[in-house]
Design a protein around this motif. Sequence first.
Motif, short mmCIF file in Angstrom:
data_model
loop_
_atom_site.label_atom_id
_atom_site.label_comp_id
_atom_site.label_asym_id
_atom_site.label_seq_id
_atom_site.Cartn_x
_atom_site.Cartn_y
_atom_site.Cartn_z
N MET A 184 0.85 -1.20 0.00
CA MET A 184 0.00 0.00 0.00
C MET A 184 0.88 1.25 0.00
O MET A 184 1.91 1.29 0.66
CB MET A 184 -0.90 0.00 1.24
CG MET A 184 -2.09 0.90 1.10
SD MET A 184 -3.30 0.66 2.44
CE MET A 184 -2.35 1.10 3.88
N GLU A 185 0.42 2.21 -0.73
CA GLU A 185 1.16 3.47 -0.87
C GLU A 185 1.14 4.27 0.44
O GLU A 185 0.10 4.36 1.09
CB GLU A 185 0.44 4.26 -1.94
CG GLU A 185 1.28 5.25 -2.65
CD GLU A 185 0.46 5.81 -3.80
OE1 GLU A 185 -0.19 6.84 -3.59
OE2 GLU A 185 0.48 5.21 -4.89
N ILE A 186 2.26 4.85 0.78
CA ILE A 186 2.32 5.60 2.04
C ILE A 186 1.65 6.98 1.88
O ILE A 186 1.80 7.64 0.86
CB ILE A 186 3.79 5.73 2.52
CG1 ILE A 186 3.83 6.23 3.95
CG2 ILE A 186 4.63 6.60 1.60
CD1 ILE A 186 5.15 5.93 4.65
N LYS A 187 0.87 7.35 2.89
CA LYS A 187 0.18 8.64 2.89
C LYS A 187 0.49 9.35 4.19
O LYS A 187 0.79 8.72 5.20
CB LYS A 187 -1.33 8.43 2.78
CG LYS A 187 -1.78 7.77 1.49
CD LYS A 187 -3.29 7.71 1.38
CE LYS A 187 -3.88 6.64 2.26
NZ LYS A 187 -5.33 6.46 2.06
N PHE A 188 0.37 10.67 4.17
CA PHE A 188 0.76 11.46 5.34
C PHE A 188 -0.34 12.40 5.80
O PHE A 188 -1.20 12.81 5.03
CB PHE A 188 1.99 12.31 5.03
CG PHE A 188 3.19 11.51 4.66
CD1 PHE A 188 3.98 10.94 5.65
CD2 PHE A 188 3.54 11.28 3.33
CE1 PHE A 188 5.09 10.18 5.32
CE2 PHE A 188 4.64 10.53 2.99
CZ PHE A 188 5.42 9.98 3.99
N ILE A 189 -0.25 12.74 7.09
CA ILE A 189 -0.97 13.90 7.59
C ILE A 189 0.07 14.73 8.35
O ILE A 189 0.79 14.21 9.21
CB ILE A 189 -2.21 13.54 8.44
CG1 ILE A 189 -2.94 14.80 8.87
CG2 ILE A 189 -1.88 12.64 9.61
CD1 ILE A 189 -4.38 14.55 9.35
N VAL A 190 0.17 15.99 7.95
CA VAL A 190 1.22 16.85 8.45
C VAL A 190 0.64 17.83 9.47
O VAL A 190 -0.30 18.55 9.16
CB VAL A 190 1.87 17.61 7.26
CG1 VAL A 190 2.82 18.67 7.75
CG2 VAL A 190 2.58 16.64 6.35
N ASP A 191 1.20 17.83 10.65
CA ASP A 191 0.78 18.76 11.69
C ASP A 191 1.17 20.18 11.25
O ASP A 191 2.16 20.38 10.55
CB ASP A 191 1.53 18.38 12.99
CG ASP A 191 0.83 18.91 14.22
OD1 ASP A 191 -0.12 19.71 14.10
OD2 ASP A 191 1.26 18.52 15.33
N ASN A 192 0.35 21.13 11.68
CA ASN A 192 0.58 22.52 11.29
C ASN A 192 2.00 23.01 11.64
O ASN A 192 2.54 23.86 10.95
CB ASN A 192 -0.45 23.39 12.00
CG ASN A 192 -0.91 24.52 11.11
OD1 ASN A 192 -0.55 24.58 9.93
ND2 ASN A 192 -1.69 25.42 11.65
N ASN A 193 2.59 22.46 12.69
CA ASN A 193 3.92 22.92 13.11
C ASN A 193 5.04 22.49 12.16
O ASN A 193 6.18 22.93 12.31
CB ASN A 193 4.21 22.51 14.56
CG ASN A 193 4.05 21.02 14.81
OD1 ASN A 193 4.17 20.22 13.89
ND2 ASN A 193 3.78 20.65 16.04
N VAL A 194 4.71 21.63 11.21
CA VAL A 194 5.66 21.31 10.12
C VAL A 194 4.95 21.43 8.76
O VAL A 194 5.23 20.69 7.83
CB VAL A 194 6.30 19.90 10.28
CG1 VAL A 194 7.39 19.91 11.33
CG2 VAL A 194 5.25 18.84 10.59
N GLY A 195 4.05 22.41 8.71
CA GLY A 195 3.14 22.56 7.56
C GLY A 195 3.81 22.71 6.21
O GLY A 195 3.25 22.31 5.19
N LYS A 196 5.02 23.28 6.18
CA LYS A 196 5.69 23.48 4.89
C LYS A 196 6.03 22.17 4.19
O LYS A 196 6.24 22.13 2.99
CB LYS A 196 6.96 24.30 5.08
CG LYS A 196 6.66 25.75 5.37
CD LYS A 196 7.87 26.64 5.15
CE LYS A 196 7.50 28.10 5.31
NZ LYS A 196 8.43 28.81 6.19
N LEU A 197 6.11 21.12 4.98
CA LEU A 197 6.41 19.81 4.41
C LEU A 197 5.34 19.35 3.42
O LEU A 197 5.63 18.60 2.50
CB LEU A 197 6.50 18.77 5.53
CG LEU A 197 7.85 18.56 6.17
CD1 LEU A 197 7.70 17.58 7.32
CD2 LEU A 197 8.84 18.03 5.14
N ALA A 198 4.10 19.80 3.64
CA ALA A 198 3.00 19.32 2.81
C ALA A 198 3.25 19.59 1.33
O ALA A 198 3.12 18.68 0.51
CB ALA A 198 1.68 19.95 3.26
#
Length: 161
Positions: free
Chosen positions: A1-15
């Motif tokens: 399965m393909e990896i998916k993310f949820i990015v916390d606002n405190n590292v938002g630029k990663l999105a």
Amino acid sequence: MEIKFIVDNNVGKLARWLRMIGYDTLLFKEKDDARMIKIALNDHRVILTRGTQFMRRRLVTNGKLKAILIMPDNPKVQLQEIVKALNLNYHFRPFSLCLECNHLLIPRGKEEVQNLVPSYVFKTQNQYMECPVCHRIYWQGTHWQAMAKELKNLAEGLATN
Ligand SMILES: [Zn+2]
């Protein structure tokens, strides 16, 4: 399965960076950790956060919820760390997701975008993509090229600033 993310606002630029590579990434802008956890569990997403407290939660320590603590300040260094930790591919699926809202882009013919992009763009670019949700039109112009170049440098392990 393909990896998916949820990015916390405190590292938002990663999105944006993860979307640029093509990884499905939600940006969680709220404060409610419980909701972020619920989304991550329902949707099998890996949480990326700077919250050291968050990492002490039982769901994380017992492995039911996958979360990665991000330490560096620089988003590009953060990205390097994640790519390394999860063995991601910098060339996974470039130019496939909306950088703003994470939806899968749809290819558009040149004629379809004629009135939607600046004329200098229309003259020089032949390949276009549209976000079906926010209707942004994407092309591989200078901004995109700059990001792609940065990713190439990261992939080659070159220093960035
Ligand atoms: Zn969009």
